[in-house]
Scaffold this motif. Structure first.
Motif, PDB file in Angstrom:
ATOM      1  N   LYS A   1     -11.535   6.230  -0.573  1.00 24.91           N
ATOM      2  CA  LYS A   1     -10.729   5.727   0.549  1.00 24.91           C
ATOM      3  C   LYS A   1     -10.654   6.710   1.712  1.00 24.91           C
ATOM      4  O   LYS A   1      -9.954   6.468   2.687  1.00 24.91           O
TER       5      LYS A   1
ATOM      6  N   ARG B   1      -6.559  -4.305  -4.568  1.00 23.18           N
ATOM      7  CA  ARG B   1      -6.241  -3.764  -3.252  1.00 23.18           C
ATOM      8  C   ARG B   1      -4.748  -3.772  -2.927  1.00 23.18           C
ATOM      9  O   ARG B   1      -4.281  -2.944  -2.149  1.00 23.18           O
TER      10      ARG B   1
ATOM     11  N   ASP C   1     -10.067   0.287  -8.482  1.00 25.09           N
ATOM     12  CA  ASP C   1     -10.800   0.160  -7.224  1.00 25.09           C
ATOM     13  C   ASP C   1     -10.779  -1.258  -6.665  1.00 25.09           C
ATOM     14  O   ASP C   1     -10.768  -1.448  -5.448  1.00 25.09           O
TER      15      ASP C   1
ATOM     16  N   HIS D   1      -6.316  11.557  -1.320  1.00 26.72           N
ATOM     17  CA  HIS D   1      -7.575  11.615  -0.571  1.00 26.72           C
ATOM     18  C   HIS D   1      -8.248  12.982  -0.734  1.00 26.72           C
ATOM     19  O   HIS D   1      -9.473  13.079  -0.825  1.00 26.72           O
TER      20      HIS D   1
ATOM     21  N   LYS E   1       0.805  -1.221   0.000  1.00 23.68           N
ATOM     22  CA  LYS E   1       0.000   0.000   0.000  1.00 23.68           C
ATOM     23  C   LYS E   1       0.842   1.278   0.000  1.00 23.68           C
ATOM     24  O   LYS E   1       0.352   2.315  -0.416  1.00 23.68           O
TER      25      LYS E   1
ATOM     26  N   GLU F   1      -3.309   2.599  -2.170  1.00 25.15           N
ATOM     27  CA  GLU F   1      -4.408   1.650  -2.284  1.00 25.15           C
ATOM     28  C   GLU F   1      -5.579   2.218  -3.092  1.00 25.15           C
ATOM     29  O   GLU F   1      -6.035   3.326  -2.865  1.00 25.15           O
ATOM     30  N   GLY F   2      -6.048   1.421  -4.060  1.00 23.55           N
ATOM     31  CA  GLY F   2      -7.181   1.823  -4.876  1.00 23.55           C
ATOM     32  C   GLY F   2      -6.838   2.765  -5.997  1.00 23.55           C
ATOM     33  O   GLY F   2      -7.704   3.146  -6.772  1.00 23.55           O
TER      34      GLY F   2
ATOM     35  N   THR G   1     -15.670   4.527   5.548  1.00 20.85           N
ATOM     36  CA  THR G   1     -14.888   5.011   4.419  1.00 20.85           C
ATOM     37  C   THR G   1     -15.798   5.522   3.309  1.00 20.85           C
ATOM     38  O   THR G   1     -16.817   4.905   2.993  1.00 20.85           O
TER      39      THR G   1
END
Length: 970
Positions: free
Chosen positions: A809, A628, A625, A760, A455, A620-621, A818
């Protein structure tokens, strides 16, 4: 000091070619402290001397840099770089802002033509490529042959193909069932029958069925066509910028990635202008601008907002950093690639805690690193939070420039000038080693092959421990590494059909494998290693399963050229690694959708499917999507894991596959030796490749040359455009500056934890169909197929504001799950983040964000600050900030406030539903403690992270943009 101090032959050349040029020699200060300065500090000092005007850059700046040993981490200095580097994702909002600034000044009666970059700016359009097409129409072309000259290449039917000639385009031959000649794979980059060990310059691509010349692979051409069609509005705007603004150079799409352009074309090491020669330096709107430090050119990433200020003549303000000397000793392991060295140094320096510092490499081990090795290492410095990773120029650097950008005459001038001002380094001479803040030693012989993931880039795993580590990740709780899969489900296998054949997916199955040669894989050795490994794998009878989404995205045409001329490209294509285009694709989430049968199988078994790529980002993602687990690996390891089909394998003890004779084939059987790679690199990657690339860049593309744009000082905004929109940053611009106002009664828009990245905050990938941005685009009558990506729409503030905090996420403690949602506290409703912010703004309620450690880490993105600003966010209170993002917040007039040591939201028992009042004094000072009061009666202090007086000035003006605009109004 005139160039007369340089030997006569060089002086004559300078006078003949450039008339008379002068330079500033810091040695003439006759101060012994100069030779003790780290080399990167010497570059800062020369710039300060040359640019000293008593206003932006003062004599105190010169004195402070010269006294660096005593002033580090204390004195604030100004730095004026030689140039600015923009890529289109972050460059387009910068240019849109300048276009909007022209409008604002015109409304105030000021000549809009005053708004121009004062510092030379290069804008490279490279981030708009998406992989719409991949793989070959013909999945199993004939196996390439290494037979002697004239050997026929057999068609699938076993008949020899006729020889002939063609003037280009698709070959004139035709296979049964194919109209108009061969299809994609059958007519691209096939071998000419000559040995790969022989240099094949200017050899045309040959159809393996008919041995006739063909054009570039259709897959790449079709991806380029889609890129140009999809981004027509953006390209028209860039074309207008290239004509309307002075001192800007736009590099069109399908030429190169920004990092490769910077390395292979734009870098000069020594610049000339205004009658002087001086060291090259650069700031760029991408955190990987630092790559250029590997060539002895000082440069780092800044925000799009800061870059605009530099473009308009403002210097970069920085606190004199500590400079960590990284001493390299020992001998490199033959199996270790540049990526292994990079990730080893990354982990070592991250553990050393060097955030915000400069790193400079020295020691005898540096001499073992080629110039591409050094740029690869320098590229990753943002991952261990350093500002710069600097390699001073030496003989190896000069040899690199001899093969790339410099003539013999210029090399002589470059070497003599750098030696004259003590910017040339002999790594074997310890007497030249400067004094550093601290020294960290790294033994190169200790580095073994690693991958990074699943990740985060800093989580390295030895290849020999990969299987064990992946199983541990399945067992661990959900977190930075864990997936929490119960032991009874870890053996789950899901059968599925793909193209009429049955396959099985399990935890650890590889479904995305991307060989990417930009940034940390620009080094030819690792790409050649991947090609040689592919050649040996094909010859051993190994294959890659057809459902794996494989792709090859070279950083430039140079990569394609040397892969083709060395004869390894057909073998990569045989394994499915086909050139899909030039630009950033997989790293920024622009991967084509996986086959539906694969997605269904992953969802059915709730599998931890994997992606393996040789890029630099794998959060991650981000790739997809439903994928993982994602690992960063060197290009040859990407190919190896694609062949294995799983990451749950010990490549040392378990075979990659079985050949046609039923014999196990191990990685050691097909891994190319370092000598083999070096020999191929030395004999193939030559100056002619770079010359060809330079010619291609200077000519541009036919499509770009045909694009029409307005011939006006003001951009003709199209109200129907969904790509380019005039932002609201200057809507209330006035000549007067208001005193800072306290933030009263603010609600938290979000209550976040640690490691909130710019992914994010401001996603760069695809636009989800159920998002606020999607609803906006649908209101403009666009279909989901026309959404494009957030990155492509950064010139539209309406899209980008709606995309702020739209990551799937995002973990928001206000709602406990989430997703891109938050709690509208007054009503108790759970809404999209944008909708909640819109409601707060309508009610006149200011907003803040509560966060944990390392808020804003990851890629540099100005919209990660612009979006919250347009949402009404006035402050972010966090335990710590990523430096570039902190600068962005200040640049937009958002206050970055840090909890005092030992305190955080939990220790202060904040639930996130209180109202907050932040008392900001009118005489605000750098790093001043402010008092925060809550509606529940609590009171605590925070540190205002304004690092210097310039930061305070930007905040008082409401951000850098208004600061610069007001300076033009006076």
């Amino acid at each position: 000091i005139h160039l007369s101090s340089i030997k006569n032959s060089v002086k004559s050349f300078i006078l003949e070619q450039y008339e008379e040029r002068r330079y500033f020699n810091p040695q003439k200060l006759s101060d012994v402290r100069y030779e003790n300065l780290p080399f990167c500090m010497r570059v800062l000092l020369e710039s300060a001397i040359r640019k000293c005007d008593g206003f932006y850059i003062k004599t105190d700046d010169v004195s402070s840099i010269l006294d660096w040993q005593m002033q580090q981490n204390q004195a604030e200095v100004a730095f004026s770089p030689a140039r600015v580097l923009l890529q289109d994702f972050t460059g387009i909002p910068a240019m849109v802002d300048l276009a909007a600034m022209r409008d604002a000044l015109a409304k105030q009666g000021v000549d809009p033509n005053l708004v121009n970059p004062r510092c030379h700016t290069d804008l490279i359009v490279d981030h708009s490529l998406q992989i719409d097409y991949s793989k070959c129409a013909i999945q199993s072309p004939p196996t390439p042959t290494d037979e002697s000259h004239g050997a026929a290449v057999r068609s699938p039917a076993g008949r020899p193909s006729p020889r002939g000639s063609s003037s280009g385009g698709h070959c004139a031959g035709q296979r049964p069932g194919h109209r108009g000649g061969c299809s994609k794979a059958s007519c691209s980059d096939a071998p000419s029958g000559r040995s790969a060990a022989v240099q094949i310059e200017n050899t045309p691509l040959l159809c393996p069925f008919h041995l006739q010349p063909v054009s570039e692979p259709e897959t790449m051409i079709r991806n380029q066509e889609m890129e140009l069609i999809r981004n027509k509005e953006r390209l028209q705007f860039f074309k207008w910028c290239s004509k309307a603004f002075k001192n800007i150079n736009v590099v069109p799409p399908d030429i190169n990635t920004v990092h490769q352009v910077n390395l292979e074309y734009l870098c000069q090491v020594v610049q000339e202008g205004e009658g002087f020669i001086y060291p090259d330096s650069v700031v760029g709107t991408d955190s990987h601008t630092t790559m250029i430090n590997g060539l002895g050119i000082l440069g780092w990433g800044v925000g799009g907002i800061e870059s605009e200020a530099v473009m308009l003549g403002q210097p970069v303000s920085l606190t004199l950093p500590q400079v960590v000397g990284c001493k390299l000793v020992g001998t490199i392991n033959p199996l270790a690639t540049s990526i292994d060295i990079v990730l080893g140094i990354t982990k070592h320096l991250r553990q050393a805690g060097i955030g915000g510092k400069f790193v400079e490499f020295f020691g005898p081990g540096v001499q073992q690193l080629s110039a591409p090795d050094r740029t690869t290492i320098a590229n990753m410095c943002p991952e261990y939070n350093a500002t710069v990773s600097f390699f001073p120029v030496d003989d190896i650097t000069l040899q690199h420039f001899k093969h790339t950008i410099c003539s013999e005459e210029k090399l002589v001038v470059l070497e003599d000038y750098l030696k004259a001002i003590k910017l040339f380094k002999s790594y074997g001479d310890q007497s030249e080693d400067p004094q550093y803040s601290e020294v960290i030693e790294m033994n190169l012989s200790s580095i073994v092959p690693h991958v990074s993931g699943p990740k985060r880039p800093q989580d390295r795993v030895a290849v020999t421990c990969m299987k064990e580590d992946f199983i541990n990740c399945l067992n661990e709780k959900v977190g930075f590494k864990g997936f929490h899969v119960s032991k009874e489900k870890q053996a789950t296998q899901v059968p599925f059909l793909h193209e009429g054949a049955e396959y099985n997916l399990a935890h650890g199955s590889v479904v995305i494998a991307a060989v990417i040669s930009c940034t940390n894989n620009c080094n030819p050795s690792v790409m050649l290693a991947a090609g040689l490994l592919a050649k040996k794998a094909v010859e051993a009878g190994l294959t890659v399963k057809p459902y794996i989404r494989t792709s090859l995205v070279p950083g430039s045409g140079t990569v394609t050229h040397y892969l083709n001329t060395t004869g390894v490209l057909p073998y990569l294509r045989k394994l499915g690694f086909e050139v899909v285009g030039y630009g950033c694709a997989t790293c920024v989430g622009n991967t084509a959708p996986l086959p539906e049968s694969v997605v269904d199988a992953i969802k059915q078994g709730d599998l931890v499917a994997c992606g393996v790529l040789s890029g630099n980002r794998h959060l991650e993602g981000r790739l997809c999507d439903c994928v993982r687990a994602n690992y960063l690996a060197s290009p040859p390891l990407v190919v190896a894991y694609a062949i294995a089909g799983t990451v749950s394998i010990n490549l040392e003890t378990e075979p990659l596959g079985v050949n046609s004779e039923g014999k196990d084939v191990y990685l050691r059987d097909i891994w190319p030796s370092k000598e083999e790679v070096n020999h191929t690199e030395e004999n193939i990657v030559i100056a002619s490749m770079f010359k060809e690339l330079r010619s291609r860049m200077e000519k541009g593309s036919t499509f770009w040359n045909r694009i029409e744009s307005a011939e006006s000082a003001l951009f003709p905004w199209d109200p129907k455009s969904t790509y380019i929109r005039c932002p609201a940053f200057f809507s209330k611009l006035s000549k007067e500056v208001c005193a800072p106002q306290s933030i009263e009664g603010a609600y938290p828009l979000l209550f976040l934890g640690d490691k909130v990245t710019t992914d994010h905050i401001s996603p760069a990938g695809s636009i989800a169909r159920v998002s606020a941005a999607a609803r906006y685009l649908q209101s403009k009558r666009l279909t989901p197929r026309e959404f494009n990506s957030y990155g492509a729409r950064r010139g539209n503030d309406a899209v980008m504001t709606r995309g702020t905090f739209a990551s799937i996420k995002l973990q928001n403690r206000l709602i406990g799950k989430t997703g891109p949602k938050t709690l509208h506290i007054p009503s108790g409703q759970t809404l999209d983040v944008f909708e909640a912010a819109e409601r707060y703004q309508r009610d006149g309620v200011p907003l803040i964000i509560l966060a944990g450690k390392e808020y804003g880490s990851g890629s540099s993105r100005d919209w990660a600050a612009k979006g919250p600003y347009l949402m009404g966010v006035r402050a972010v209170i966090a335990e710590s900030f990523e430096k570039i993002h902190r600068n962005h917040l200040v640049g937009m007039g958002i206050a970055p406030l840090q909890f005092l040591p030992g305190q955080n939201a939990d220790s202060l028992e904040l639930c996130g539903k209180e109202r907050f009042t932040i008392n900001i004094p009118q005489e605000l000072m750098p790093r001043q403690q402010l008092t925060v009061q809550t509606s529940t009666g609590k009171s605590f202090s925070v540190m205002a992270l304004f690092e210097n007086d310039m930061d305070v000035a930007f905040f008082r003006h409401g951000g850098i943009l208004k600061y610069v605009a007001r300076s033009l109004l006076l």
